[in-house]
Design an enzyme around this catalytic site. Structure first.
Site, short mmCIF file in Angstrom:
data_model
loop_
_atom_site.label_atom_id
_atom_site.label_comp_id
_atom_site.label_asym_id
_atom_site.label_seq_id
_atom_site.Cartn_x
_atom_site.Cartn_y
_atom_site.Cartn_z
N ASP A 84 0.82 -1.21 0.00
CA ASP A 84 0.00 0.00 0.00
C ASP A 84 0.85 1.26 0.00
O ASP A 84 2.01 1.25 0.41
CB ASP A 84 -0.95 0.01 1.20
CG ASP A 84 -0.21 0.05 2.55
OD1 ASP A 84 0.79 -0.67 2.70
OD2 ASP A 84 -0.64 0.81 3.44
N GLU A 179 0.30 -1.36 5.61
CA GLU A 179 1.39 -0.94 6.49
C GLU A 179 1.22 0.53 6.87
O GLU A 179 1.52 0.92 8.01
CB GLU A 179 2.74 -1.16 5.80
CG GLU A 179 3.95 -1.01 6.71
CD GLU A 179 4.50 0.42 6.79
OE1 GLU A 179 5.38 0.69 7.62
OE2 GLU A 179 4.03 1.27 6.00
#
Length: 411
Positions: A84, A179
């Protein structure tokens, strides 16, 4: 770019073309569906390269194995990078710009917007004279955090599988979700992954090794007020917007992100919403030392209690949610990952610093769940915004250091 750098860059360019922004306000896992579709693309690529046991689990984590090719007993090493990108800045329609043979001067990101990088505004550029530098075009972040980490791992995996003369133990790769929200890695199955230790490739400057990090919680302060016509408000109204502002302005100025550095902690009030009936203040608490961290939270609770007394007509509630904890003590007790990493840095003649990250990585939570996982550089700088840049030389160095770790572990 040399052939290895070109290989890494080609992957990186493909990865950043896929938008994978995570969403901290979402209540599903992963927080955005784009991460799932990207996960399956990565899994397909791993299978084509030759990884074994490739899987995308129910949460979107991608894992795969490079089996050992030696009879010598060697530890199972994990390599992690996250899929991400942060929601703080546009992560769609990323257009990378290649700056070959950087001359040490000013780089133009976007002339029309008067966006430039120079050693004055980005001091570590002075370390990169002669390198190939990658930026975005000024309309998005770049995505080096952490798709450069993915590109390095995937390229290393391909290289090991194409060169069976390089003897190594089991190597496992994992590409993780969310994350940037600090929530995804909690769903990762550490026991099933079954590595002895691991590395996140999710850092910045060449030679920076994160072997410690902040303790981290989110903080939410909800305020319920009493509303009425302002002309008759005396002695009755409790204005949540004013109370929220009072709470924020009452926190000590020397305990804010903009007034701290090194291992000093802070509280960041990052979002405020409200009206005359309710208001909500959201923030984060960060401190390397656990005792000081707990004191920060006590200080925030004391501040809220003070405001309850000042505004008795209002209801003020405070809540903390754990994000991650400092991995420093875990790595001290389990030194093999750091010993191999420091040896590899020396073998590759890379000067290094053992740092305490002013942030966190997936490795923070993995370490505390039994998988020691320090963080090494991937080669990007200035993440989370349009001035992000990558040195392809730094990315290549990360590749070679991980290669050395894997070879040395099997000797």
């Amino acid at each position: 770019m040399n052939p290895l750098q070109q290989t890494i860059y080609n992957r990186f360019a493909r990865y950043i073309a896929v938008e994978t922004t995570s969403d901290p306000t979402s209540n599903v896992t992963p927080t955005t569906s784009s991460q799932i579709s990207f996960a399956h693309k990565l899994a397909d690529e791993m299978r084509k390269i030759g990884f074994s046991e490739v899987e995308v689990d129910e949460y979107g984590f991608v894992t795969g194995l490079i089996p050992a090719n030696t009879d010598k007993k060697a530890p199972t090493i994990g390599l992690f990078a996250h899929m991400d990108t942060v929601c703080d800045y546009n992560g769609a329609n990323i257009r990378p710009v290649i700056h070959e043979n950087y001359d040490g001067g000013t780089l133009t990101i976007n002339a029309d917007k008067r966006m430039f990088l120079s050693p004055e505004t980005a001091p570590n550029l002075k370390l990169c004279k002669g390198d190939t530098i990658i930026t975005a075009d000024g309309n998005s972040l770049l995505g080096g955090d952490d798709k450069m980490g993915i590109a390095v791992i995937m390229s290393l995996g391909e290289y090991l599988l194409q060169h069976p003369e390089i003897k190594h133990g089991p190597v496992k790769a994992a590409f993780t979700i969310d994350e940037e929200t600090g929530t995804g890695i909690a769903y990762f199955d550490v026991k099933k992954f079954a590595a002895d230790f691991a590395y996140t490739i999710d850092g910045a400057t060449l030679g920076d090794i994160d072997c410690g990090n902040f303790n981290a919680d989110t903080v939410t302060i909800n305020i319920t007020g009493k509303s009425c016509h302002p002309g008759s408000a005396k002695g009755f109204m409790a204005n949540p917007v004013r109370i929220a502002a009072d709470i924020i302005s009452s926190w000590p100025e020397d305990k804010l992100p903009e007034t701290t550095d090194g291992e000093d902690g802070f509280v960041l009030f990052k979002d405020i919403t409200g009206a005359l009936d309710t208001a909500c203040v959201q923030g984060i608490v960060r401190e390397h030392d656990l005792a000081k961290f707990e004191q920060f939270k006590k200080d925030l609770c004391a501040l809220v209690e003070e405001k309850r007394k000042k505004y008795p007509a209002a209801k003020i509630e405070i809540e903390f949610k754990e994000q991650y904890r400092n991995m420093r003590e875990i790595l001290k007790k389990n030194p093999q990952s750091m010993e191999l990493l420091e040896k590899a840095l020396k073998e590759n003649q890379v000067p290094y610093r053992l740092t305490q990250a002013r942030g966190g990585t997936d490795g923070s939570q993995l370490s505390l769940r039994g998988l020691p996982t320090p963080n090494i550089f991937a080669g990007y700088e200035n993440p989370h915004g349009p001035y992000e840049w990558v040195s392809m030389n730094w990315a290549e160095k990360a590749f070679h250091i991980l290669e050395s770790v894997i070879k040395d572990a099997a000797r």
